[in-house]
Write a protein that holds these residues in place. Sequence first.
Motif, PDB file in Angstrom:
ATOM      1  N   GLY A   1       0.782  -1.236   0.000  1.00 52.44           N
ATOM      2  CA  GLY A   1       0.000   0.000   0.000  1.00 52.44           C
ATOM      3  C   GLY A   1       0.809   1.279   0.000  1.00 52.44           C
ATOM      4  N   PHE A   2       2.129   1.179  -0.216  1.00 58.47           N
ATOM      5  CA  PHE A   2       2.979   2.369  -0.206  1.00 58.47           C
ATOM      6  C   PHE A   2       3.275   2.845  -1.628  1.00 58.47           C
ATOM      7  CE2 PHE A   2       4.038   0.163   3.785  1.00 58.47           C
ATOM      8  CZ  PHE A   2       3.780   1.186   4.687  1.00 58.47           C
ATOM      9  N   CYS A   3       3.677   4.116  -1.732  1.00 56.52           N
ATOM     10  CA  CYS A   3       4.188   4.668  -2.988  1.00 56.52           C
ATOM     11  C   CYS A   3       5.703   4.517  -2.999  1.00 56.52           C
ATOM     12  CB  CYS A   3       3.811   6.136  -3.123  1.00 56.52           C
ATOM     13  SG  CYS A   3       2.042   6.424  -3.295  1.00 56.52           S
ATOM     14  N   THR A   4       6.260   4.126  -4.122  1.00 55.45           N
ATOM     15  CA  THR A   4       7.702   3.888  -4.205  1.00 55.45           C
ATOM     16  C   THR A   4       8.299   4.557  -5.436  1.00 55.45           C
ATOM     17  OG1 THR A   4       7.550   1.869  -5.536  1.00 55.45           O
ATOM     18  CG2 THR A   4       7.361   1.616  -3.143  1.00 55.45           C
ATOM     19  N   PHE A   5       9.608   4.748  -5.371  1.00 53.54           N
ATOM     20  CA  PHE A   5      10.381   5.139  -6.550  1.00 53.54           C
ATOM     21  C   PHE A   5      11.705   4.408  -6.480  1.00 53.54           C
ATOM     22  CE2 PHE A   5      13.629   7.792  -8.644  1.00 53.54           C
ATOM     23  CZ  PHE A   5      13.106   7.809  -9.926  1.00 53.54           C
ATOM     24  N   GLY A   6      12.096   3.745  -7.576  1.00 51.87           N
ATOM     25  CA  GLY A   6      13.317   2.955  -7.590  1.00 51.87           C
ATOM     26  C   GLY A   6      14.400   3.594  -8.441  1.00 51.87           C
ATOM     27  N   TYR A   7      15.588   3.721  -7.848  1.00 51.33           N
ATOM     28  CA  TYR A   7      16.728   4.368  -8.515  1.00 51.33           C
ATOM     29  C   TYR A   7      17.927   3.433  -8.452  1.00 51.33           C
ATOM     30  CZ  TYR A   7      20.871   7.452  -8.761  1.00 51.33           C
ATOM     31  OH  TYR A   7      22.090   8.001  -9.059  1.00 51.33           O
ATOM     32  N   ARG A   8      18.676   3.320  -9.565  1.00 53.81           N
ATOM     33  CA  ARG A   8      19.812   2.403  -9.657  1.00 53.81           C
ATOM     34  C   ARG A   8      21.109   3.143  -9.921  1.00 53.81           C
ATOM     35  NH1 ARG A   8      18.927  -1.485 -14.459  1.00 53.81           N
ATOM     36  NH2 ARG A   8      20.802  -2.438 -13.587  1.00 53.81           N
ATOM     37  N   GLU A   9      22.182   2.653  -9.309  1.00 57.74           N
ATOM     38  CA  GLU A   9      23.532   3.021  -9.707  1.00 57.74           C
ATOM     39  C   GLU A   9      24.332   1.736  -9.861  1.00 57.74           C
ATOM     40  OE1 GLU A   9      25.513   5.833  -7.205  1.00 57.74           O
ATOM     41  OE2 GLU A   9      24.057   7.437  -7.565  1.00 57.74           O
TER      42      GLU A   9
ATOM     43  N   TYR B   1      14.873 -14.095  12.078  1.00 57.62           N
ATOM     44  CA  TYR B   1      16.222 -14.008  12.652  1.00 57.62           C
ATOM     45  C   TYR B   1      16.281 -12.838  13.634  1.00 57.62           C
ATOM     46  CZ  TYR B   1      21.322 -14.124  12.874  1.00 57.62           C
ATOM     47  OH  TYR B   1      22.624 -14.226  13.300  1.00 57.62           O
ATOM     48  N   LYS B   2      16.913 -13.048  14.759  1.00 56.07           N
ATOM     49  CA  LYS B   2      16.962 -12.026  15.798  1.00 56.07           C
ATOM     50  C   LYS B   2      17.970 -10.945  15.419  1.00 56.07           C
ATOM     51  CE  LYS B   2      16.994 -11.475  20.799  1.00 56.07           C
ATOM     52  NZ  LYS B   2      17.146 -12.155  22.106  1.00 56.07           N
ATOM     53  N   LEU B   3      17.492  -9.733  15.256  1.00 50.04           N
ATOM     54  CA  LEU B   3      18.342  -8.610  14.846  1.00 50.04           C
ATOM     55  C   LEU B   3      18.784  -7.839  16.085  1.00 50.04           C
ATOM     56  CD1 LEU B   3      16.233  -7.395  11.767  1.00 50.04           C
ATOM     57  CD2 LEU B   3      18.248  -8.875  11.748  1.00 50.04           C
ATOM     58  N   GLU B   4      19.743  -8.380  16.780  1.00 52.10           N
ATOM     59  CA  GLU B   4      20.192  -7.766  18.029  1.00 52.10           C
ATOM     60  C   GLU B   4      20.921  -6.454  17.759  1.00 52.10           C
ATOM     61  OE1 GLU B   4      22.573 -10.544  20.166  1.00 52.10           O
ATOM     62  OE2 GLU B   4      20.916 -11.928  20.545  1.00 52.10           O
ATOM     63  N   GLY B   5      20.548  -5.443  18.519  1.00 57.61           N
ATOM     64  CA  GLY B   5      21.213  -4.150  18.404  1.00 57.61           C
ATOM     65  C   GLY B   5      20.571  -3.182  17.443  1.00 57.61           C
ATOM     66  N   LEU B   6      19.578  -3.626  16.663  1.00 51.92           N
ATOM     67  CA  LEU B   6      18.874  -2.714  15.759  1.00 51.92           C
ATOM     68  C   LEU B   6      17.548  -2.281  16.377  1.00 51.92           C
ATOM     69  CD1 LEU B   6      19.381  -4.240  12.195  1.00 51.92           C
ATOM     70  CD2 LEU B   6      20.850  -2.667  13.453  1.00 51.92           C
ATOM     71  N   ASN B   7      17.110  -1.094  16.008  1.00 50.61           N
ATOM     72  CA  ASN B   7      15.835  -0.576  16.481  1.00 50.61           C
ATOM     73  C   ASN B   7      14.765  -0.822  15.427  1.00 50.61           C
ATOM     74  OD1 ASN B   7      17.066   0.476  18.808  1.00 50.61           O
ATOM     75  ND2 ASN B   7      17.559   2.404  17.761  1.00 50.61           N
ATOM     76  N   PRO B   8      13.641  -1.409  15.809  1.00 50.64           N
ATOM     77  CA  PRO B   8      12.554  -1.571  14.824  1.00 50.64           C
ATOM     78  C   PRO B   8      12.195  -0.219  14.200  1.00 50.64           C
ATOM     79  CG  PRO B   8      12.055  -2.745  16.859  1.00 50.64           C
ATOM     80  CD  PRO B   8      13.270  -1.923  17.129  1.00 50.64           C
ATOM     81  N   VAL B   9      11.964  -0.234  12.892  1.00 53.80           N
ATOM     82  CA  VAL B   9      11.669   1.005  12.164  1.00 53.80           C
ATOM     83  C   VAL B   9      10.164   1.261  12.204  1.00 53.80           C
ATOM     84  CG1 VAL B   9      11.711   2.140   9.913  1.00 53.80           C
ATOM     85  CG2 VAL B   9      13.666   0.761  10.662  1.00 53.80           C
ATOM     86  N   LEU B  10       9.807   2.434  12.672  1.00 53.25           N
ATOM     87  CA  LEU B  10       8.411   2.841  12.685  1.00 53.25           C
ATOM     88  C   LEU B  10       8.153   3.705  11.457  1.00 53.25           C
ATOM     89  CD1 LEU B  10       5.644   3.019  14.124  1.00 53.25           C
ATOM     90  CD2 LEU B  10       6.513   5.052  15.319  1.00 53.25           C
ATOM     91  N   ILE B  11       7.412   3.178  10.502  1.00 50.00           N
ATOM     92  CA  ILE B  11       7.071   3.954   9.307  1.00 50.00           C
ATOM     93  C   ILE B  11       6.026   4.994   9.711  1.00 50.00           C
ATOM     94  CG2 ILE B  11       6.140   3.873   6.973  1.00 50.00           C
ATOM     95  CD1 ILE B  11       7.204   1.042   6.727  1.00 50.00           C
ATOM     96  N   LYS B  12       6.352   6.276   9.493  1.00 48.03           N
ATOM     97  CA  LYS B  12       5.545   7.368  10.033  1.00 48.03           C
ATOM     98  C   LYS B  12       4.295   7.673   9.208  1.00 48.03           C
ATOM     99  CE  LYS B  12       9.599   9.556  12.128  1.00 48.03           C
ATOM    100  NZ  LYS B  12      10.478  10.765  12.166  1.00 48.03           N
ATOM    101  N   PHE B  13       4.161   7.049   8.072  1.00 48.63           N
ATOM    102  CA  PHE B  13       2.987   7.295   7.242  1.00 48.63           C
ATOM    103  C   PHE B  13       2.262   5.975   7.000  1.00 48.63           C
ATOM    104  CE2 PHE B  13       7.042   7.578   5.046  1.00 48.63           C
ATOM    105  CZ  PHE B  13       7.016   6.457   4.234  1.00 48.63           C
ATOM    106  N   LYS B  14       0.989   6.072   6.692  1.00 44.31           N
ATOM    107  CA  LYS B  14       0.153   4.885   6.585  1.00 44.31           C
ATOM    108  C   LYS B  14       0.035   4.407   5.142  1.00 44.31           C
ATOM    109  CE  LYS B  14      -2.713   5.922  10.645  1.00 44.31           C
ATOM    110  NZ  LYS B  14      -4.095   6.155  11.127  1.00 44.31           N
ATOM    111  N   PRO B  15      -0.006   3.087   4.955  1.00 42.04           N
ATOM    112  CA  PRO B  15      -0.263   2.556   3.604  1.00 42.04           C
ATOM    113  C   PRO B  15      -1.703   2.814   3.187  1.00 42.04           C
ATOM    114  CG  PRO B  15      -0.228   0.780   5.215  1.00 42.04           C
ATOM    115  CD  PRO B  15       0.169   2.020   5.957  1.00 42.04           C
ATOM    116  N   GLN B  16      -1.943   2.799   1.887  1.00 42.73           N
ATOM    117  CA  GLN B  16      -3.283   3.033   1.360  1.00 42.73           C
ATOM    118  C   GLN B  16      -3.624   1.944   0.347  1.00 42.73           C
ATOM    119  OE1 GLN B  16      -3.925   7.297   0.229  1.00 42.73           O
ATOM    120  NE2 GLN B  16      -1.833   7.584   0.974  1.00 42.73           N
ATOM    121  N   ASN B  17      -4.804   1.378   0.513  1.00 39.32           N
ATOM    122  CA  ASN B  17      -5.217   0.270  -0.351  1.00 39.32           C
ATOM    123  C   ASN B  17      -5.205   0.637  -1.829  1.00 39.32           C
ATOM    124  OD1 ASN B  17      -5.593  -1.605   1.712  1.00 39.32           O
ATOM    125  ND2 ASN B  17      -7.715  -0.971   2.070  1.00 39.32           N
TER     126      ASN B  17
END
Length: 583
Positions: free
Chosen positions: A34-42, A184-200
């Motif tokens: 439900g997110f908007c994306t843009f993909g860029y390559r190098e 897999y247990k990701l020790e030492g990382l903080n879960p990422v809180l996506i600040k915007f909501k997905p849309q159907n």
Amino acid sequence: MLEFQRLVIKIAGESGQGVNSIGEMVAKALKRSGFCTFGYREYPSLIQGGHAFHQIDIADIPIHSSAKQTDLLICLSRVSFHAYLPTLKNGGQVIHMLEQLELSNQEKKLISDQQIKIVYIPAQNIARQIGGKSIMANVVMIAALWQLIGLPIDPLESVLRAEFASKPKVIEPNIACLKKGYTYKLEGLNPVLIKFKPQNKHKNDGLLSGNHLIAQGAVSAGVRAYFAYPMTPSSSILSYMADIYHQTQMLVKQVDDEITVVQMAIGAMFMGTRALVATSGGGFDLMTESVSLAGMTETPFVCILAQRPGPSTGLPTWTSASDLNLAVYAGHGEFPRCVIALSDPQSAYLAIQNAFNIAEKYQIPVVVLTEKQIAESLFQIESLPQSPKIKRHLVSEDKFFSLVAADRYKHTKTGISPRWLPGQSDATFVANSDEHSADGTVTEDAQISLQMYTKRLNKQITLHNDLPEPVLIGPNTAILTLVGWGSVKNTVCDVMNLWNTKFPMKCINYLHYEYVYPVRTKKLTDLVKRKQPICLIENNAFGQLGALLTQETGCHFEDKLLKFDGRPFFIDEVGEFLEKKIK
């Protein structure tokens, strides 16, 4: 300070590690979430090695450009870790699969100063332990990423199954890797809180590269033959056309060189088949004598010129908008032509269709400029725009019997003479590369030469009057107007949307040129007469559109934002420029 509401993910590794493939899978899964994306390559101009990345910017509104700094970095190789660690934001996080990774003192300081968190996953060992192959470590890594951003795994699993549908034996091992990485247990990382909501409403959007959109536009334009010699960044048009030729019944040929390519296309167009070619700067250089031939014989011709930095081989896998002068002036002698510049997914699909209608109406070469940034970026679109009607501009069947040979290059006020195809009428003419009279017969007579020369140039005047003015995007009243063409439109518009919301008393707007030659100037001169502050923005060193506009109007651009390092404009750069410019 502008704060862009985005999450930026960079998947990095070496050429040959499948970086682009897994980047596209992640983008598809995010879109299905439900997110908007843009993909860029190098990526480097190497089959294997070097460092490459696929970056996915995520938002809750449509976006068509990239940020320079990264929130999350997924590293598959040591060289990519060292290359892209400096691109992380404060508080950025890294997941890597590199045993005994050694850090320099400078990197240790950077990690400490910017509070970057890093975790190692033995992804290759995990893949092998569950019966998979080492390459499936990529799936373990993107599954760990998916866990970190806290999204349900179902969309990623469905994308994975679809990706390997033609290889059923590898589906279950990949799914096993996916589930292992997700837990897999990701020790030492903080879960990422996506600040915007997905849309159907975004879940069923399409994800298409600019080249795929160009190819689909060509199919809709009625193109029946495609000729090309592979040259980055136009090569994937050839690949895509070849993939779908069974459905389209289009003739698709990879030819030995660009001279043959252009001459096959001109021959096909002369006989009535809509034919398309695509190349890059060096290939177009080889085509220019034949482009002049099309100008003299008044044969419609359409070429996609996919720009990359030059001169010579230059930076063959990077981006630029530095071939406007080449498109406008290439070829010996003077003859009418049209140059159209793509910018976004809509123009990539529509412009190629309009190019054929223009080429056939005015019987001229049309060059369609694109850039690596447009050609290979991954755009998310809700739907394709409505296609324009195909217009061949040929003599109608009821007039075939009244035609005479001299009608073919007959002098008219518009410069446009009747055009019919070989065999449609008993009236025959010579399509001659020499100067010729109205029936195509060779002449060196001064008066006839002047008449024919003037007739051809009159088409340029007619075309100029028929083309649209540039489009002013944003509010009519603004503190600053940016003027540009090509992919800069996407970056400027993404920044402008946020800027004008945050600073409603200091709004900006953008004057965008899609039809860049012959150039229309009324909107620009109206702004100049109002003493509107103007800044030129281009992805080249010379400010080539600005020079063309100065040549046509006498107006000079004192303020310029030019970039020519092989990279596109990033939203951070344009935002910082505006903050310094508009205090």
